[in-house]
Design a protein around this motif. Structure first.
Motif, PDB file in Angstrom:
ATOM      1  N   ASP A  53      -0.042  39.327  16.081  1.00 21.66           N
ATOM      2  CA  ASP A  53      -1.381  39.827  15.911  1.00 21.66           C
ATOM      3  C   ASP A  53      -2.051  38.437  15.469  1.00 21.66           C
ATOM      4  O   ASP A  53      -1.810  37.371  14.629  1.00 21.66           O
ATOM      5  CB  ASP A  53      -1.594  40.449  14.488  1.00 21.66           C
ATOM      6  N   SER A  54      -2.959  38.215  16.436  1.00 24.37           N
ATOM      7  CA  SER A  54      -3.795  36.681  16.249  1.00 24.37           C
ATOM      8  C   SER A  54      -4.953  36.697  15.417  1.00 24.37           C
ATOM      9  O   SER A  54      -5.684  35.819  15.295  1.00 24.37           O
ATOM     10  CB  SER A  54      -4.020  36.209  17.828  1.00 24.37           C
ATOM     11  N   HIS A  55      -5.191  37.853  14.942  1.00 27.19           N
ATOM     12  CA  HIS A  55      -6.366  37.897  14.067  1.00 27.19           C
ATOM     13  C   HIS A  55      -6.194  37.268  12.693  1.00 27.19           C
ATOM     14  O   HIS A  55      -5.336  37.911  12.014  1.00 27.19           O
ATOM     15  CB  HIS A  55      -6.746  39.312  13.888  1.00 27.19           C
ATOM     16  N   ALA A  56      -6.706  36.241  12.364  1.00 29.52           N
ATOM     17  CA  ALA A  56      -6.434  35.692  11.122  1.00 29.52           C
ATOM     18  C   ALA A  56      -7.042  36.370   9.990  1.00 29.52           C
ATOM     19  O   ALA A  56      -6.369  36.369   8.680  1.00 29.52           O
ATOM     20  CB  ALA A  56      -7.412  34.231  10.998  1.00 29.52           C
ATOM     21  N   ASP A  57      -8.072  37.198  10.012  1.00 28.73           N
ATOM     22  CA  ASP A  57      -8.523  38.001   8.863  1.00 28.73           C
ATOM     23  C   ASP A  57      -7.313  38.933   8.528  1.00 28.73           C
ATOM     24  O   ASP A  57      -7.112  39.146   7.238  1.00 28.73           O
ATOM     25  CB  ASP A  57      -9.593  38.786   9.271  1.00 28.73           C
ATOM     26  N   SER A  58      -6.658  39.527   9.325  1.00 29.41           N
ATOM     27  CA  SER A  58      -5.573  40.455   9.173  1.00 29.41           C
ATOM     28  C   SER A  58      -4.525  39.639   8.365  1.00 29.41           C
ATOM     29  O   SER A  58      -3.690  40.465   7.403  1.00 29.41           O
ATOM     30  CB  SER A  58      -4.988  41.245  10.238  1.00 29.41           C
ATOM     31  N   LEU A  59      -3.859  38.665   8.838  1.00 28.66           N
ATOM     32  CA  LEU A  59      -3.144  37.768   8.000  1.00 28.66           C
ATOM     33  C   LEU A  59      -3.537  37.720   6.477  1.00 28.66           C
ATOM     34  O   LEU A  59      -2.798  37.756   5.793  1.00 28.66           O
ATOM     35  CB  LEU A  59      -2.871  36.454   8.651  1.00 28.66           C
ATOM     36  N   ILE A  60      -4.793  37.037   6.580  1.00 28.19           N
ATOM     37  CA  ILE A  60      -5.247  36.813   5.153  1.00 28.19           C
ATOM     38  C   ILE A  60      -5.317  37.966   4.157  1.00 28.19           C
ATOM     39  O   ILE A  60      -4.792  37.946   3.052  1.00 28.19           O
ATOM     40  CB  ILE A  60      -6.625  36.239   5.172  1.00 28.19           C
TER      41      ILE A  60
END
Length: 375
Positions: A205-212
């Protein structure tokens, strides 16, 4: 008593036994929801593909809609199904299993635990979040800030929170996101845990918001549940003098506490399509209150379940869930709780001077201690 009040009742377990005797899946007309009380039914509900963690019409609680806390909440793997749950989990869960218990013990040991009820509360609530923050690469000073912000953020997870607490939760979500963005930008200084999560997350998943969001979720899940595990272990030691005078190994004590008097008493599932579970027909939109604490005391799951046995053989517990939403941080929570409890017992030997009540909650059983002299 009802199944919601039971979570913070002095002794909810006879009530749970009565529910089990009525049948594994029964309808509570007063609460307008189904009750899963036996181990067999609880497992069936947790495993069923049509029983989801959020209602389809309300993926984010209306009380926080429109704020930063809602943006974080909506991306948490524990609050999603399908790919939005599997992708972050596949990045985080394997890395949690690589954490060295000696590192956890060292981080807990480096924290100063003060005697008395106030020191106890700090060790229970702030300490575990500080440990996770350190494992993710924050400095000790940053960890203290992160733990305070986590305390504010978890208010968004409770239906009992006031508007003022929810406003604070939105602000905390904003600040936590900023701290993690700064941490992620310092790639050369990332901890092994964070580096591993980032590497796996990039592949899924390249979405930084999901990681954070899910890193914040790791902190928030640590906060109340680990505090409750530590606190309920202390309650067990206070209420069972024989344990104090012949203290079993801390790991064995905690393993029985999380079964016997779990910090998470219940969770909910929302029926997404008509289905049949253990002979009962359920409709789309139905809500099931999954009584984990009741299932742990089911004689079909554990022999002599109402007796506290630190050396229990073949112990089985549903405290950390089961199936696709089983808590990925179970081992880490137990490690932190074990190391913290050992340190607490070094500085709080006179447990009989403590009293407690349970924090207001619809599903958590987390004691708040105070000195009897202040009662």
């Amino acid at each position: 008593m009802d199944p919601i009040i039971a979570a913070t009742h002095a002794d909810p377990y006879p009530f749970y036994a009565r529910l089990r005797a009525e049948g594994g899946l029964t309808f509570d007309h007063g609460l307008n929801l189904w009750l899963a009380s036996t181990a067999r039914v609880v497992r069936a509900v947790l495993a069923h593909p049509d029983c989801h963690v959020r209602p389809a019409h309300e993926p984010v609680p209306n009380s926080i809609a429109g704020g930063m806390a809602a943006k974080v909440f909506g991306q948490l793997m524990r609050m999603n199904e399908g790919e939005r749950q599997r992708c972050p989990r596949s990045a985080i869960e394997p890395e949690l299993s690589t954490i060295d218990s000696r590192e956890v013990q060292a981080l807990v040991g480096a924290r100063l635990i003060m005697p008395g009820a106030d020191g106890l509360q700090a060790a229970m609530f702030r300490g575990p979040a500080c440990v996770v923050a350190s494992l993710l690469g924050f400095t000790p000073a940053q960890g203290r800030i992160i733990s305070e912000l986590t305390a504010d953020f978890v208010a968004c997870l409770s239906p009992l929170s006031t508007p003022a607490q929810l406003d604070t939760a939105h602000a905390a979500a904003e600040q936590l996101s900023s701290h993690f963005r700064e941490l992620l930008e310092e790639q050369s200084q990332q901890s092994p845990l964070l580096a591993g999560i980032c590497q796996r997350f990039t592949a899924t998943d390249s979405h930084a918001d999901s990681l954070i969001a899910n890193l914040i979720g790791l902190l928030s899940q640590t906060f109340d549940a680990t505090a409750g595990l530590i606190g309920n272990a202390l309650v067990a030691l206070i209420e069972n003098p024989s344990l104090r005078f012949d203290t079993p190994p801390i790991d064995e004590l905690l393993a029985e506490v999380q079964r016997f008097d779990p910090p998470v008493q219940n969770t909910r599932r929302f029926v997404s399509a008509p289905c049949r579970i253990e002979g009962v027909n359920l409709n789309k939109g139905d809500t099931i209150l999954v009584l984990l604490a009741s299932a742990n005391r089911d004689p079909q799951l554990n022999h002599n379940p109402d007796t506290f046995l630190a050396d229990r053989q073949d112990r089985r517990s549903l405290t950390f869930g089961s199936g696709r939403h089983q808590c990925p941080g179970q081992a880490l929570a137990m490690e932190i709780a074990s190391a913290t409890l050992k340190q607490i017992l070094k500085v709080n030997p006179t447990l009989e001077q403590l009293s407690w009540h349970y924090r207001p909650s619809l599903n958590g059983r987390v004691p708040v201690f105070f000195d009897r002299a202040k009662d």
